[in-house]
Structure formats: C-alpha cells, structure tokens
Design an enzyme around this catalytic site. Structure first.
Site, PDB file in Angstrom:
ATOM      1  CB  THR A   1       4.590  -8.901 -15.410  1.00 15.12           C
ATOM      2  OG1 THR A   1       4.435  -8.651 -14.010  1.00 15.12           O
ATOM      3  CG2 THR A   1       4.023  -7.753 -16.196  1.00 15.12           C
ATOM      4  CD  GLU A  39      -1.996 -11.237  -3.044  1.00 16.68           C
ATOM      5  OE1 GLU A  39      -2.358 -12.355  -2.664  1.00 16.68           O
ATOM      6  OE2 GLU A  39      -1.344 -11.052  -4.077  1.00 16.68           O
ATOM      7  CE  LYS A  96       5.580  -3.489  -6.950  1.00 15.95           C
ATOM      8  NZ  LYS A  96       4.432  -3.589  -6.103  1.00 15.95           N
ATOM      9  CB  CYS A 136       5.550  -8.923  -5.207  1.00 14.12           C
ATOM     10  SG  CYS A 136       4.112  -8.191  -5.976  1.00 14.12           S
ATOM     11  NE  ARG A 183       4.088 -18.773   7.218  1.00 10.00           N
ATOM     12  CZ  ARG A 183       4.346 -17.911   6.232  1.00 10.00           C
ATOM     13  NH1 ARG A 183       4.859 -16.731   6.498  1.00 10.00           N
ATOM     14  NH2 ARG A 183       4.122 -18.240   4.988  1.00 10.00           N
TER      15      ARG A 183
END
Ligand code: UDX
Ligand code: UDX
Ligand code: ADP
Length: 480
Positions: free
Chosen positions: A88, A161, A216, A272, A447
C-alpha cells in the site's frame, strides 16, 4: 481442516504465515503472490528477504503445511481465511498525492477474491491501510458476492523487521477488529483460535474494525514521535553540551516514559513510519482536523531536519566542501539485521552529499549493489509539496561506488559516515581504517554505536549525534 491463504509474499505476509504454519501444524497455509521471481525465491534456498531465524522456520514447514505459489485464484478459492498483505504505497499522483495510500493493489485483490470464491470466507486486512478501508473492501465484496458471505477483519501486524520472528513468536499483543454482529463475532473467534495456538489469550485484543485500523496508525505514529522527540533533543544537546544518551537514560527511568525507543539517530526509516503518519495526516485533513494533521506532520518534518542536519554537519566540518572528496558510507539499510532500504535515511543523506559533489563509497552487509544504485537513482518525492518532484540527475550515479567491505569503502576516504547500526561496524579495526584515510580523518556516527573517546585517541575528528562536540566541530558550526 482450516485452510489459510495469504495474498502478498512480502516482508509481512512471508514471515507471518511461516510462523502461523509452524505454530499450527493442523492448518494448511498457502502464501501467494503475482510475482513469479518472489515465489521462486520463497521456494528456494535463497529466500527473498533477509530476516534472522526466518530460514529455519520456513525449512521446517515448507512442503508440509506451508506452500508458496503463484496460483493465486486456486488457493484463494480453497481457503476459509484469506489474509491480504499486498503493498500500500503512498500515492504519487492524483487526489491525496504524497499522503494518501494507493489502494490499487488492495482493490484488485478484493475484486479477485469476490470473483473466484465459491464458499464463505473471512477476509483479513493485514497490510497497513487507512482507516475505513475495511468498509470499502467490504462494499466491493458484498456487491460482487453472488450470495457468498464475507466477513472482514482488521488484524494489523506489529512485527519490526530484523526481529520479525521473535516478535511473531512472542507478540506484545495481537489485535483483531471486526463487526459487532453475531457473524462478525464468529469470524473474530475463528481468527483468535488460530493465534491462540501460541499466544496467551489475554494478549489477544478484540475491538471494532475502526479501532483496530486506527490503533495501527496510532502505534506507529507514537513510536515515530518518540524518535523525532529524542532527535529534536539531540540538536539541543549539541548546542548546549548535554549528552543525548545521558538524557535518554535519565528520562527513560521514569516508568511513565519507559526506556525503549529513545535512541537518537540520523533519522527513522522503514516502510511504515512515514507512510502511516502521512496517512494519518491525510485522514485528519479529510475530516476537517488541520490542527491534528499539523501536529503529526511535525514528526516527519523533524525527521527530515535530522537528516539535513547530519549532511550539513559533514559538509561544514570539512571546510564547507566535500566536492570530489571520497566519503565512505557504512550501512544503507534502514536498520540493522535487514536488507530493506525502504525510506532509509541513507538515501537522503547520500543524495545530500552527492548534491555537494562528494564521491561516495557505500558498504552494507545485506543490501545488494543494484538496490543501492536503484534507490539513489529514484526521484525523491517531496511529501510536503507533492507537485514538485525533486529529480535526480543521471550523472550523479557516477559519483557512487559500492564496496565489498568496510575497509575497501573507507580506504583513501576523507570521512566515514555510519548510517546503519550493524554490529560488525562496532568491532572494525579503526586504527587500520585511520591509517588508510586522508587526514584530517573524520567519523560521523549517525547511530551512536562507536566509542567516541577511543576514536579520538586514534586521531579521528568525531561527530556523534547529540554528543558534546569536538573543538573542531565547535569552530565549524553547521547551519541547519
Ligand atoms: C515498525 C514498528 O516498530 C512495527 O511495530 C510496525 O509493525 C512496523 O513499523 P520497523 O519499521 O520494521 O517496525 O522497525 P523499527 O524497529 O520500528 O525501526 C524503525 C526506524 O526507527 C528504523 O530506521 C530505526 O533505526 C529507527 N529507530 C528506532 C531509531 O532511530 N531510534 C530508536 O530508538 C528506534
Ligand atoms: C508533573 C510531572 O508528572 C512531575 O513528574 C513533575 O515533577 C511536575 O509535573 P503534576 O503536574 O503534578 O506533575 O501532575 P501530572 O500527574 O503529571 O499531571 C499533569 C496534568 O496532565 C494534569 O492536569 C493531568 O490531569 C494531566 N494528564 C495526565 C492527562 O490529561 N492525561 C494523562 O494521561 C495524564
Ligand atoms: P509488505 O512490507 O507490506 O509485506 P511488500 O511490498 O514486501 O509489502 O509485499 C507485498 C507483496 O504483495 C509483493 O510481493 C507484491 O508482488 C504482492 N502483490 C501485490 N498485489 C498483489 C495481487 N493482486 N495479488 C497477489 N500478490 C500481490
């Protein structure tokens, strides 16, 4: 025997179905996709996605009660429960361009389900889709049902993930939304029975359809907001001499805040967060709630700001020019333990440096060369001004080479940027890297995984997000 079919063999559908098959030997699970190469890969020793632990799970079930196939219609027809896990993406043109989800794949899947079905089915919305999609899908199915009863459920996936298998084995919660009618409740119970094979019942939450869909989007928006909040603090820390890791640690001790998801970074990526927030923004705008839309937009703006700030820091510390200089990029995936590059901050950082004419040498342990080249050649879609596509000049790609390890990438470079927190980057021989670099040698840790003091002792000038600045960097302030 219950038969499950999942349409879409991607990052969500593949691992989720593999775990259902493992945990429910009595259920037959078929994962179908229109992409022949993808299905071939799922049936081979070289799975199409890199995910720790996935291969073992697939090997245990494949050919027994887990099947991968391109015969979409056959498996949909035979299934009692059909999961829809198709992509999507954000619309790039037309109404809602830049924000709204493109439901083309979803609609075509729904029409196909209606066309081929000969028995009643539960249709489960598994991809993230905007609120009220279930209603739209329900309409398509009802109007084409020819007397067949379809029940629509929303069962959003919360796996991340890199830790997908663990997340699926031990989910914080499973959320099932459905109609509050007797048939709807029956469908919810049927799906609940699948998860109850391994998930404790008090972790299976049942809600109405809309609550499941909103939850969600809300969960991802809240998570992304935490990162933008800590990243905004990282800029203040650099300006004042505070250390963002100490701040995160201190605030995380407040049990109302909690310690997780407070790592400052070069920015969040992944398929996402940005997409879901843009959806949320669009839904708010469509419902006449511009203040709410603007509130959430700010989360993405801070994320974009963080990437720009990083690029500016690199350029400004190197005497305001990186033109022709070799810069090593360590890490291209959006986070460690995945080969996925969707919305990775590395794309924006690399493009920013290429815009200043740097030569990039990129190394990532899991992202293939073709993906890196493809990602850097794609036009950037400006979500805030969807009319203006920011074109990538075809010549820029000559500025990029992909290296086969970190030592090759960093050799003769002026600076090293850490853009993904891969464990292997923590244990590199930085003395050797320093010896082979141009001087002064810079490290920009996007990071916060490296031991800054150790690197400074070797001789590096080090920038680490939200940490007290080297004197060098203080003297060369970045304009954000
Ligand atoms: C996310 C949600 O966590 C998951 O529940 C949902 O189903 C899908 O979206 P994912 O995008 O796979 O999962 O990974 P996640 O671990 O959430 O990381 C997203 C991005 O945020 C990565 O780029 C990561 O590096 C970044 N991040 C995460 C930070 O910068 N700091 C943090 O403290 C945590
Ligand atoms: C706050 C901090 O909690 C405390 O750590 C700090 O030392 C001082 O500021 P306080 O303002 O006394 O404490 O009360 P708090 O319980 O935090 O509530 C603040 C406001 O937020 C109240 O008006 C409360 O009604 C409101 N609130 C709190 C909500 O509207 N929703 C919530 O979920 C929690
Ligand atoms: P996600 O991260 O949500 O799993 P992916 O893009 O990894 O998304 O996977 C979505 C998959 O859905 C792709 O492999 C795509 O080929 C597949 N797909 C899209 N439309 C259909 C369709 N109508 N029928 C079958 N598969 C589809």
């Amino acid at each position: 025997m219950v038969k499950i079919c999942c349409i879409g063999a991607g990052y969500v559908g593949g691992p989720t179905m593999a775990v259902i098959a493992l945990k429910c030997p009595s259920i037959e699970v078929a994962v179908v996709d229109i992409s022949v190469p993808r299905i071939n890969a799922w049936n081979s020793d070289q799975l199409p996605i890199y995910e720790p632990g996935l291969e073992e799970v697939v090997k245990q079930c494949r050919g027994k009660n887990l099947f991968f196939s391109t015969d979409v219609e056959k498996h949909v027809r035979e299934a009692n429960i059909v999961f829809v896990s198709v992509n999507t993406p954000t619309k790039t043109q037309g109404l809602g361009a830049g924000k709204a989800a493109d439901l083309t794949y979803w609609e075509s899947a729904a029409r196909m389900i209606a066309d081929v079905s000969k028995s009643d089915k539960i249709v489960v919305e598994k991809s993230t889709v905007p609120v009220k999609t279930a209603e739209a899908i329900e309409k398509i199915l009802m109007h084409n049902s020819r007397g067949i009863n379809f029940q629509i459920l929303s069962n959003p996936e919360f796996l991340a993930e890199g830790t997908a298998i663990n997340d699926l084995f031990k989910p914080d919660r499973v959320l099932i939304g459905g109609r509050e009618t007797p048939e709807g409740m029956k469908a919810i119970k049927a799906l609940k029975d699948v998860y109850a094979h391994w998930v404790p019942e008090d972790r299976i939450l049942c809600t109405n359809l809309w609550s499941a869909e909103v939850s969600k989007l809300a969960a991802n928006a809240f998570l992304a907001q935490r990162i933008s909040s800590v990243n905004a603090m990282s800029a203040l820390c650099e300006a004042t001499g505070a250390d963002v890791s100490q701040v995160s640690h201190a605030i995380g001790f407040d049990s109302r805040i909690g310690p997780k998801f407070l790592n400052a970074s070069v920015g969040f990526g992944g398929s996402c967060f940005q997409k879901d927030i843009l959806n949320l923004v669009y839904i708010c705008e469509c419902n006449g709630l511009p203040e709410v839309a603007n509130y959430w937009k700010q989360v993405i703006k801070v994320n974009d700001y963080q990437k720009t700030r990083f690029v500016n820091r690199v350029v400004s510390s190197m005497f305001n020019t990186v033109s022709g200089k070799k810069i090593a990029i360590l890490g291209f995936a959006f986070k460690k333990d995945t080969g996925d590059t969707r919305e990775t901050p590395a794309i924006d950082v690399c493009k920013g440096l290429m815009g200043d004419k740097a030569r990039l040498s990129i190394y990532d342990p899991q992202v293939p060369q073709e993906h890196i080249q493809r990602d850097l050649q794609m036009n950037k879609f400006d979500w805030d001004h969807p009319i203006h596509l920011q074109p990538t000049s075809p010549s820029t790609i000559n500025q990029v080479i992909v290296a086969s390890d970190a030592y090759e990438a960093t050799k003769d470079s002026h600076g090293v940027c850490i853009l993904t927190e891969w464990d292997e980057f923590k244990n590199l021989d930085y003395q050797k890297i320093y010896n082979n670099m141009q001087k002064p040698a810079f490290v920009f840790d996007g990071r916060n995984i490296l031991d800054v003091e150790k690197l400074r002792k070797i001789g590096f000038i080090v920038y680490s997000i939200g940490k007290p600045l080297d004197k060098w960097l203080k003297d060369m302030p970045a304009v954000a």
